[in-house]
Scaffold this active site. Sequence first.
Site, PDB file in Angstrom:
ATOM      1  N   GLU A   1       0.781  -1.156  -0.178  1.00  0.00           N
ATOM      2  CA  GLU A   1      -0.018   0.107   0.160  1.00  0.00           C
ATOM      3  C   GLU A   1       1.026   1.302  -0.003  1.00  0.00           C
ATOM      4  O   GLU A   1       0.363   2.481  -0.446  1.00  0.00           O
ATOM      5  CB  GLU A   1      -0.786  -0.021   1.206  1.00  0.00           C
ATOM      6  CG  GLU A   1      -1.988  -1.030   1.128  1.00  0.00           C
ATOM      7  CD  GLU A   1      -3.019  -0.942   2.179  1.00  0.00           C
ATOM      8  OE1 GLU A   1      -2.700  -0.637   3.297  1.00  0.00           O
ATOM      9  OE2 GLU A   1      -4.028  -1.613   2.206  1.00  0.00           O
TER      10      GLU A   1
ATOM     11  N   GLU B   1       6.767 -22.145   8.041  1.00  0.00           N
ATOM     12  CA  GLU B   1       7.284 -21.397   8.963  1.00  0.00           C
ATOM     13  C   GLU B   1       8.155 -21.925   9.842  1.00  0.00           C
ATOM     14  O   GLU B   1       8.769 -21.290  10.835  1.00  0.00           O
ATOM     15  CB  GLU B   1       5.969 -20.744   9.738  1.00  0.00           C
ATOM     16  CG  GLU B   1       5.075 -21.692  10.703  1.00  0.00           C
ATOM     17  CD  GLU B   1       4.092 -21.077  11.331  1.00  0.00           C
ATOM     18  OE1 GLU B   1       4.123 -21.310  12.680  1.00  0.00           O
ATOM     19  OE2 GLU B   1       3.064 -20.340  10.836  1.00  0.00           O
TER      20      GLU B   1
END
Length: 302
Positions: free
Chosen positions: A88, A119
């Site tokens: 963004e 992960e």
Amino acid sequence: MRPPRAERVNAPTETRNPRTREIDDIPTLEALRLLNAEDRIPAHAVAAVLPDLARLVDETARRIRAGGRLHYFGAGTSGRLAVMDAAELIPTFGMLPGIVVAHHAGGPRALVEPVEGVEDSPDAGASDAAGVDSGDIAIGVAASGRTPYVGGALRAAREAGAFTALVSANPAAELADEVDVHLGVDTGPEAIAGSTRLKAATAHKLVLNSLSTMVMVALGRTYSNLMVDVTATNGKLRGRLITILVEATGLDEETCAAALAASGGELKTALVGLLAACSPQQARAALADSGGRVRAALRLLG
């Protein structure tokens, strides 16, 4: 074949919340009120780490000014929030791609569907951090503060000489001693035990939004509280350029639109030109001499 290793995580977000033990046996509205009450906690928890966040903002802005980059590392919800924050900044503040980079365990595929086990690999984190340089910032985002992927990335970044930070929801995070700054936001137990897409994620979004927004302010990508480096990629944003000029100068739309056109669509150039009553060429030169900061350019123009 040996079964995958099970590891119990010791973190506040994994404990049971005494306030929501009956959430599955009460009316929907009452349950929503419980969730809403829990959702009020993150903002207060973030307030407690603001001094350390300010230090991280200042260091990040300093390093980006010097040509460094900001790297986020995360997995699951934490990683997705980091990806969103980085993406963004490009349209909102006109950041060039590649300056703020989000690394998500498992890559693009893991953004939309779970990729099991990624992960748990510190080597994968270290591999993703291979491009981190000594002038960069590396921020790991992990609710538990112990995610192996994040740990591997942060250790590799620190070995490269980068400034490192950890954003967690665990004040006693395992990785806290391995970073320069730890933002351990104490959000406490989740409404649904272990579901860190709830309060921990809200806190992480608040921290990342505050961090990146204030870095953009420090880099001169706002004038007052207006986005003067916004990239006008659609009709709404092209209209916003005129709105910003009207708000900042108090002049009418026609005058602002004409100034924007005369400045080749460069919002900052038009803004400085209008405020300083100078030509686009003079405004552009002042902005260049002031590192793109509108207030500094106006001072140069007297």
